[in-house]
Write a protein that holds these residues in place. Structure first.
Motif, short mmCIF file in Angstrom:
data_model
loop_
_atom_site.label_atom_id
_atom_site.label_comp_id
_atom_site.label_asym_id
_atom_site.label_seq_id
_atom_site.Cartn_x
_atom_site.Cartn_y
_atom_site.Cartn_z
N GLY A 60 -90.36 37.41 100.59
CA GLY A 60 -89.27 36.50 100.92
C GLY A 60 -88.21 37.17 101.78
N LEU A 61 -86.96 36.78 101.53
CA LEU A 61 -85.85 37.26 102.34
C LEU A 61 -84.65 37.52 101.44
N CYS A 62 -84.00 38.65 101.67
CA CYS A 62 -82.79 39.03 100.93
C CYS A 62 -81.60 38.93 101.89
N THR A 63 -80.63 38.14 101.52
CA THR A 63 -79.39 38.03 102.29
C THR A 63 -78.28 38.68 101.47
N VAL A 64 -77.53 39.56 102.11
CA VAL A 64 -76.41 40.24 101.46
C VAL A 64 -75.16 39.87 102.23
N PHE A 65 -74.11 39.45 101.50
CA PHE A 65 -72.87 38.96 102.11
C PHE A 65 -71.68 39.60 101.42
N ILE A 66 -70.74 40.11 102.19
CA ILE A 66 -69.52 40.68 101.62
C ILE A 66 -68.39 39.67 101.76
N ARG A 67 -67.64 39.48 100.68
CA ARG A 67 -66.61 38.44 100.64
C ARG A 67 -65.23 39.01 100.94
N HIS A 68 -65.11 39.71 102.06
CA HIS A 68 -63.84 40.34 102.41
C HIS A 68 -63.67 40.35 103.92
N THR A 69 -62.42 40.50 104.37
CA THR A 69 -62.13 40.50 105.81
C THR A 69 -61.67 41.86 106.33
N SER A 70 -61.66 42.88 105.46
CA SER A 70 -61.29 44.22 105.92
C SER A 70 -62.34 45.26 105.51
N ALA A 71 -63.55 44.78 105.25
CA ALA A 71 -64.71 45.63 104.99
C ALA A 71 -65.91 44.88 105.56
N SER A 72 -67.01 45.59 105.78
CA SER A 72 -68.17 44.95 106.37
C SER A 72 -69.45 45.55 105.82
N LEU A 73 -70.57 45.02 106.28
CA LEU A 73 -71.89 45.52 105.90
C LEU A 73 -72.59 46.07 107.14
N VAL A 74 -73.43 47.07 106.93
CA VAL A 74 -74.18 47.64 108.04
C VAL A 74 -75.45 48.28 107.49
N ILE A 75 -76.54 48.15 108.26
CA ILE A 75 -77.76 48.90 107.98
C ILE A 75 -77.73 50.08 108.93
N GLN A 76 -77.83 51.28 108.35
CA GLN A 76 -77.68 52.49 109.17
C GLN A 76 -78.49 53.63 108.58
N GLU A 77 -78.57 54.71 109.32
CA GLU A 77 -79.31 55.89 108.87
C GLU A 77 -78.75 56.41 107.55
N ASN A 78 -79.66 56.76 106.64
CA ASN A 78 -79.23 57.28 105.34
C ASN A 78 -79.69 58.72 105.13
N ALA A 79 -80.21 59.38 106.16
CA ALA A 79 -80.73 60.74 105.99
C ALA A 79 -79.67 61.80 106.28
N ASP A 80 -78.91 61.63 107.33
CA ASP A 80 -77.93 62.63 107.74
C ASP A 80 -76.52 62.06 107.60
N ASP B 174 -54.02 47.84 107.97
CA ASP B 174 -54.45 46.49 107.64
C ASP B 174 -55.09 45.77 108.83
N MET B 175 -54.36 45.58 109.91
CA MET B 175 -54.91 44.85 111.05
C MET B 175 -56.09 45.58 111.68
N PRO B 176 -56.05 46.91 111.84
CA PRO B 176 -57.24 47.58 112.37
C PRO B 176 -58.48 47.33 111.50
N SER B 177 -58.29 47.19 110.19
CA SER B 177 -59.42 46.92 109.30
C SER B 177 -60.01 45.55 109.57
N HIS B 178 -59.17 44.58 109.86
CA HIS B 178 -59.66 43.23 110.20
C HIS B 178 -60.41 43.26 111.53
N VAL B 179 -59.90 44.00 112.51
CA VAL B 179 -60.57 44.10 113.81
C VAL B 179 -61.93 44.77 113.63
N LYS B 180 -61.99 45.85 112.86
CA LYS B 180 -63.26 46.56 112.63
C LYS B 180 -64.27 45.64 111.94
N ALA B 181 -63.81 44.86 110.97
CA ALA B 181 -64.72 43.93 110.29
C ALA B 181 -65.21 42.85 111.26
N ALA B 182 -64.34 42.42 112.18
CA ALA B 182 -64.75 41.41 113.16
C ALA B 182 -65.77 41.97 114.15
#
Length: 138
Positions: free
Chosen positions: A35-55, A86-94
């Motif tokens: 199937g499919l897994c959807t992951v959602f973060i309920r915030h405007t100053s944090a985000s989700l990312v798939i990225q390298e986990n080795a280094d 605060d505002m830079p966190s919103h921009v980064k999340a956007a």
């Protein structure tokens, strides 16, 4: 196709906080094999990312780059009531993402060898972030 969902509470520190194993635990509890897994973060100053986990240097470099791209204390910002991060966190999340979708095959997340799922905390201090995991499949 049947749905399964669970809410995760994630304690963060600034930067990338890996949640792959927590999402895998939700998948296991669901019993869904394809199937499919959807992951959602309920915030405007944090985000989700798939990225390298080795280094860990990759995570530090991403944080350094985004912080240079979106600096704190820029006089352009008017939304400063919660501090100069605060505002830079919103921009980064956007600029990043609030959700990720990952295929499921044979009861496992279809991530690459060096991929992990992260909550990217953009604020300076630690937070408790709510992440919703929704799985649909057979």
């Amino acid at each position: 196709m049947r749905p399964f969902s669970e809410r995760l509470s994630v304690t963060t520190r600034r930067g990338l906080n890996e949640i792959t194993s927590a999402v895998e635990a939700v998948l296991k509890a669901s019993g869904i094999r394809e199937g499919l897994c959807t992951v959602f973060i309920r915030h405007t100053s944090a985000s989700l990312v798939i990225q390298e986990n080795a280094d860990p240097a990759v995570q530090r470099d991403l944080e350094a780059f985004l912080s240079r791209l979106v600096p704190e204390g820029d006089p352009l910002y008017t939304h400063t009531s919660e501090g100069d991060d605060d505002m830079p966190s919103h921009v980064k999340a956007a600029l990043t993402r609030t959700s990720e979708q990952i295929p499921i095959s044979k009861g496992r997340l279809v991530l690459g060898t060096w991929q992990g799922l992260y909550v990217w905390e953009h604020r300076r201090r630690s937070h408790r972030r709510e992440v919703h995991v929704h799985i649909a499949g057979e």
